[in-house]
Design a protein around this motif. Structure first.
Motif, PDB file in Angstrom:
ATOM      1  N   ARG A 128      54.920   6.582 -17.279  1.00  0.00           N
ATOM      2  CA  ARG A 128      55.548   5.403 -17.886  1.00  0.00           C
ATOM      3  C   ARG A 128      55.209   4.114 -17.143  1.00  0.00           C
ATOM      4  O   ARG A 128      55.575   3.032 -17.588  1.00  0.00           O
ATOM      5  CB  ARG A 128      57.073   5.571 -17.897  1.00  0.00           C
ATOM      6  CG  ARG A 128      57.543   6.845 -18.572  1.00  0.00           C
ATOM      7  CD  ARG A 128      59.045   6.968 -18.434  1.00  0.00           C
ATOM      8  NE  ARG A 128      59.541   8.251 -18.909  1.00  0.00           N
ATOM      9  CZ  ARG A 128      60.806   8.654 -18.801  1.00  0.00           C
ATOM     10  NH1 ARG A 128      61.693   7.865 -18.229  1.00  0.00           N
ATOM     11  NH2 ARG A 128      61.182   9.836 -19.252  1.00  0.00           N
ATOM     12  N   THR A 129      54.552   4.203 -16.010  1.00  0.00           N
ATOM     13  CA  THR A 129      54.238   3.035 -15.192  1.00  0.00           C
ATOM     14  C   THR A 129      52.879   2.484 -15.602  1.00  0.00           C
ATOM     15  O   THR A 129      51.851   3.150 -15.422  1.00  0.00           O
ATOM     16  CB  THR A 129      54.232   3.413 -13.701  1.00  0.00           C
ATOM     17  OG1 THR A 129      55.477   4.045 -13.387  1.00  0.00           O
ATOM     18  CG2 THR A 129      54.044   2.196 -12.837  1.00  0.00           C
ATOM     19  N   TYR A 130      52.870   1.288 -16.132  1.00  0.00           N
ATOM     20  CA  TYR A 130      51.658   0.619 -16.628  1.00  0.00           C
ATOM     21  C   TYR A 130      50.828   1.565 -17.506  1.00  0.00           C
ATOM     22  O   TYR A 130      49.663   1.877 -17.178  1.00  0.00           O
ATOM     23  CB  TYR A 130      50.805   0.106 -15.462  1.00  0.00           C
ATOM     24  CG  TYR A 130      51.513  -0.863 -14.567  1.00  0.00           C
ATOM     25  CD1 TYR A 130      51.948  -2.095 -15.044  1.00  0.00           C
ATOM     26  CD2 TYR A 130      51.764  -0.562 -13.230  1.00  0.00           C
ATOM     27  CE1 TYR A 130      52.598  -2.998 -14.212  1.00  0.00           C
ATOM     28  CE2 TYR A 130      52.422  -1.455 -12.395  1.00  0.00           C
ATOM     29  CZ  TYR A 130      52.833  -2.663 -12.887  1.00  0.00           C
ATOM     30  OH  TYR A 130      53.475  -3.552 -12.068  1.00  0.00           O
ATOM     31  N   PHE A 135      43.661   1.534 -14.796  1.00  0.00           N
ATOM     32  CA  PHE A 135      43.756   2.253 -13.528  1.00  0.00           C
ATOM     33  C   PHE A 135      44.748   3.414 -13.593  1.00  0.00           C
ATOM     34  O   PHE A 135      44.611   4.395 -12.847  1.00  0.00           O
ATOM     35  CB  PHE A 135      44.154   1.266 -12.429  1.00  0.00           C
ATOM     36  CG  PHE A 135      44.117   1.857 -11.042  1.00  0.00           C
ATOM     37  CD1 PHE A 135      42.972   2.461 -10.551  1.00  0.00           C
ATOM     38  CD2 PHE A 135      45.237   1.793 -10.222  1.00  0.00           C
ATOM     39  CE1 PHE A 135      42.940   2.999  -9.272  1.00  0.00           C
ATOM     40  CE2 PHE A 135      45.206   2.326  -8.941  1.00  0.00           C
ATOM     41  CZ  PHE A 135      44.051   2.929  -8.471  1.00  0.00           C
ATOM     42  N   PHE A 136      45.764   3.298 -14.472  1.00  0.00           N
ATOM     43  CA  PHE A 136      46.809   4.318 -14.540  1.00  0.00           C
ATOM     44  C   PHE A 136      46.746   5.149 -15.815  1.00  0.00           C
ATOM     45  O   PHE A 136      47.645   5.949 -16.070  1.00  0.00           O
ATOM     46  CB  PHE A 136      48.191   3.655 -14.437  1.00  0.00           C
ATOM     47  CG  PHE A 136      48.411   2.943 -13.134  1.00  0.00           C
ATOM     48  CD1 PHE A 136      48.783   3.630 -12.007  1.00  0.00           C
ATOM     49  CD2 PHE A 136      48.233   1.576 -13.045  1.00  0.00           C
ATOM     50  CE1 PHE A 136      48.985   2.984 -10.801  1.00  0.00           C
ATOM     51  CE2 PHE A 136      48.429   0.908 -11.850  1.00  0.00           C
ATOM     52  CZ  PHE A 136      48.799   1.620 -10.724  1.00  0.00           C
ATOM     53  N   LYS A 137      45.714   4.965 -16.650  1.00  0.00           N
ATOM     54  CA  LYS A 137      45.611   5.739 -17.878  1.00  0.00           C
ATOM     55  C   LYS A 137      45.184   7.170 -17.563  1.00  0.00           C
ATOM     56  O   LYS A 137      44.380   7.410 -16.659  1.00  0.00           O
ATOM     57  CB  LYS A 137      44.605   5.097 -18.835  1.00  0.00           C
ATOM     58  CG  LYS A 137      45.209   4.062 -19.757  1.00  0.00           C
ATOM     59  CD  LYS A 137      44.184   3.603 -20.772  1.00  0.00           C
ATOM     60  CE  LYS A 137      44.790   2.584 -21.735  1.00  0.00           C
ATOM     61  NZ  LYS A 137      43.796   2.131 -22.729  1.00  0.00           N
ATOM     62  N   GLY A 143      44.810   6.396 -10.398  1.00  0.00           N
ATOM     63  CA  GLY A 143      45.971   5.527 -10.225  1.00  0.00           C
ATOM     64  C   GLY A 143      47.270   6.300 -10.186  1.00  0.00           C
ATOM     65  O   GLY A 143      48.137   6.049  -9.332  1.00  0.00           O
ATOM     66  N   GLN A 144      47.435   7.246 -11.085  1.00  0.00           N
ATOM     67  CA  GLN A 144      48.659   8.045 -11.089  1.00  0.00           C
ATOM     68  C   GLN A 144      48.779   8.891  -9.829  1.00  0.00           C
ATOM     69  O   GLN A 144      49.881   9.079  -9.296  1.00  0.00           O
ATOM     70  CB  GLN A 144      48.701   8.927 -12.337  1.00  0.00           C
ATOM     71  CG  GLN A 144      48.913   8.165 -13.628  1.00  0.00           C
ATOM     72  CD  GLN A 144      49.246   9.078 -14.792  1.00  0.00           C
ATOM     73  OE1 GLN A 144      49.494  10.262 -14.608  1.00  0.00           O
ATOM     74  NE2 GLN A 144      49.239   8.518 -15.991  1.00  0.00           N
ATOM     75  N   VAL A 171      54.985  -0.832  -6.598  1.00  0.00           N
ATOM     76  CA  VAL A 171      53.937  -0.080  -5.903  1.00  0.00           C
ATOM     77  C   VAL A 171      52.654  -0.086  -6.725  1.00  0.00           C
ATOM     78  O   VAL A 171      51.542  -0.189  -6.182  1.00  0.00           O
ATOM     79  CB  VAL A 171      54.419   1.352  -5.630  1.00  0.00           C
ATOM     80  CG1 VAL A 171      53.314   2.180  -5.003  1.00  0.00           C
ATOM     81  CG2 VAL A 171      55.631   1.334  -4.717  1.00  0.00           C
ATOM     82  N   GLY A 172      52.778   0.023  -8.049  1.00  0.00           N
ATOM     83  CA  GLY A 172      51.585  -0.025  -8.890  1.00  0.00           C
ATOM     84  C   GLY A 172      50.836  -1.335  -8.758  1.00  0.00           C
ATOM     85  O   GLY A 172      49.588  -1.359  -8.707  1.00  0.00           O
TER      86      GLY A 172
END
Length: 665
Positions: A128-130, A135-137, A143-144, A171-172
């Motif tokens: 759920r973060t960005y 980077f987090f996909k 990223g995760q 943090v992200g």
């Protein structure tokens, strides 16, 4: 405040001219540790001249950080408000947070080998973060993974806080700028030094304090919007909680939120208050016209994209907001005292309950314990509610008295003060003394005039008698007497003229004193009229506000009436539907009962071999048909054994009973 002024620009130009040659010779890039410095020579060919100067300046700031913090702190603040360049953000954030050399950095690899009780929660919230950021996909993205590592490591370092969902966004953002070890160190420093740890504690006491302080700013600077929010039950925590927990990272676009985070790293939570108030000021006219649902949609869809093209506009508006740090400290003390009182009341209630439980176990018995404690607790709660109501009433009465005192002070300020009254009294005394002196001199003059008149009369009589007795005297004596008479007349006229002059002077003095008194009265009346006009304007403004509230209340009442009517109609429709359904169910029950009875009759007919019994049954059915013919009701034809004809329910209990008896016979 966010735009550099002329002295700052001149200072920048001097710095650039003095050190451009030395700074262009620097080289190197930021490694994973982030400790090496960034040079502008490798990318200057793709940037404009202004961007080259900015790179050179920030490179020098990073190299001479301690000197800039000591001697050029004001200029550094202005540069940070204007925005830190993207390639310098990692090292500058570390320097601002004093997170370059932290002992916890050496423990990071050991913390990752340990297990945390918050791992499941962290894994659940990572996606759920960005979710839209590259980077987090993806579930197994880099990223995760690094975000999970940092959050897990901090949950082991600070077990009291553990993990809170809003902290993952901070943090992200750090991980977008620096490696995970450095992001972990900066996040630890943020939690320890920037009040974030208190925000993310399970009690969230700091969040309540921030909401309390923000409500004060809203009530002080935007009273109309505050009244509208309260009338719509649109609480501050509904829209401002995420602002403080995620530092606008979930509310505003990433470029704007990153600019705010730059200033947050230098100035702390003050920028969050300023930006929040600036957003509300910018949208006040739109929000006042919306209801609760409309305001929620406006906060979600309209406000986040208002400053996409120009973040400087939001920063400028933020620094136009009035913010008093001393007042915020006082509000913090007030909030602490309120919370302490609430805690004391809860502790007293718990202590009383425990004492009652213990006493009841030894005296009353276990059967009565629960009932007694419940009654006692409810009694305490009612007493607490009554005391709070009384406190609210007393506060209302106190506010009314304060308003009355302010009104009296305004009235007393419009009246002349004691010094002016004393001066007026002294002037009045002087005027009265002058008036008495002039009256006294006037009376003396009148006495002299009367005395001269008397002498004139006496001398005139003597002269006439002398003239009659001595008409034969010499002409010289007669001329002398005539001159004496003329002299006496001149003196008499002179005395009369002096008396008239003094009388005129007395009148002039009286007129002057009256003129002074009237001028002062006019001045007082002007002051009073100005005060009355100001009061009239205030009352007119209050009247407009009350009229607006009245129209709003009428609108709400009309909406409530419409809603109540719609609800009544819906209830009536549901009642009609339920009644129709009940009627259908009753009809189906009757049909099923008749089918059951017909099935019994068919079973008897099929198993019967007696022809006589069938003929008797047909006769009885014929009689029933005849009776039914007179009553006008159809009857199911059993004699022909037709099963395709649908059964018809008996509408009278008598016919039904007789049919059943006939079937039984």
């Amino acid at each position: 405040a966010a735009i550099l002024d002329t002295p700052s620009l001149s200072l920048l130009s001097e710095l650039l001219e003095a050190d451009s040659k030395s700074m262009r010779s620097m080289s190197g890039s930021r490694r994973n540790s982030g400790s090496s410095l960034v040079s502008s020579s490798s990318a200057s060919s793709n940037l404009s001249h202004l961007e080259e100067d900015t790179w050179i300046l920030w490179g020098r700031i990073v190299n001479e950080w301690d000197e800039w913090r000591r001697k050029k702190d004001k200029l550094l603040k202005e540069l940070i408000r204007k925005g830190i360049p993207h390639h310098f953000r990692a090292i500058v954030w570390q320097l601002l947070g004093n997170a370059t050399d932290m002992p916890v950095k050496n423990q990071y690899s050991e913390l990752l080998k340990m297990s945390s009780p918050c791992e499941k929660l962290i894994r659940r919230d990572i996606a759920r973060t960005y979710p839209e950021h590259e980077f987090f996909k993806g579930q197994d993205s880099l990223g995760q993974e690094v975000l999970f590592n940092v959050m897990k490591a901090y949950s082991l370092v600070d077990r009291e806080v553990g993990y809170c969902q809003g902290s993952a966004f901070i943090v992200g953002l750090l991980l977008m700028q620096m490696p995970e070890e450095e992001a972990f160190c900066v996040f630890v420093r943020l939690m320890q030094e920037y009040r974030l740890r208190e925000l993310f504690k399970p009690t969230m006491a700091e969040l309540g304090l921030c909401i309390y302080q923000f409500e004060y700013l809203l009530q002080e600077q935007l009273p109309e919007l505050n009244v509208h929010f309260r009338s719509q039950s649109f609480h501050t925590s509904m829209y401002a909680s995420s602002w403080f927990l995620t530092l606008f990272l979930t509310f505003l676009p990433m470029p704007v939120a990153t600019r705010i985070f730059d200033i947050f790293m230098y100035e702390g939570l003050e920028i969050i208050f300023r930006v929040g108030m600036a957003i509300l000021q910018y949208n006040q006219t739109d929000l006042i016209q919306l209801d609760m649902e409309g305001m929620s949609q406006h906060f979600q869809k309209v406000i986040p994209h208002q400053f996409d093209s120009c973040p400087d506009k939001l920063i400028l508006r933020a620094y136009q907001v009035k913010y008093n740090p001393k007042r915020m400290k006082k509000l913090e003390k007030e909030y602490t005292t309120i919370k302490n009182k609430e805690m004391e009341e809860q502790i007293e209630i718990k202590v009383c309950v425990c004492v009652c439980v213990v006493l009841s176990q030894f005296i009353i018995g276990p059967c009565v314990v629960s009932q007694y404690t419940e009654q006692f607790v409810t009694g305490l709660q009612t007493q607490l509610e009554q005391s709070r109501l009384q406190e609210a009433e007393l506060l209302g009465a106190l506010k009314e008295m304060q308003d009355k005192v302010l009104d009296l002070e305004k009235r007393s300020s419009s009246l002349p003060d004691e010094n002016n009254v004393a001066q007026l009294q002294d002037e009045l005394k002087l005027v009265k003394l002058r008036e008495l002196e002039t009256l006294h001199s006037f009376r003396e003059m009148q006495d002299t005039v009367t005395e001269l008149n008397q002498r004139w009369q006496v001398t005139r009589e003597t002269t006439t008698s002398r003239s009659q007795s001595h008409w034969k005297e010499s002409p010289k004596k007669n001329a002398l007497n005539e001159l004496q008479d003329k002299l006496m007349g001149v003196r008499l006229r002179e005395a009369q003229a002096q008396a008239e002059l003094r009388e005129v002077k007395l009148k002039a003095i009286q007129l002057e004193s009256q003129n002074q008194i009237h001028s002062k009265l006019i001045g007082r009346h002007e002051v009073e009229s100005a005060a009355m006009q100001e009061r009239l304007q205030q009352l007119a403004g209050q009247n407009k506000g009350l009229q607006a509230q009245l129209t709003e209340m009428k609108r709400k009442q009309a909406e409530l009436d419409c809603k109540s009517k719609e609800e009544v109609m819906a209830v009536r429709l549901r009642e009609a539907d339920s009644m129709a359904a009940m009627a259908e169910l009753r009809q189906k029950i009757a049909e099923l009962e008749i089918q059951k009875e017909e099935g019994l009759i068919q079973g008897q007919l099929n198993h019967s071999d007696s022809r006589q019994y069938i003929t008797q049954l047909r006769d009885q059915i014929g009689e029933l048909k005849n009776e039914n013919h007179y009553s006008g009701l159809p009857l199911y034809d059993i004699s022909n054994h037709r099963t395709d004809v649908p059964p018809y329910p008996f509408k009278t209990p008598g016919l039904r009973k007789r049919a059943m008896n006939a079937c039984e016979n």
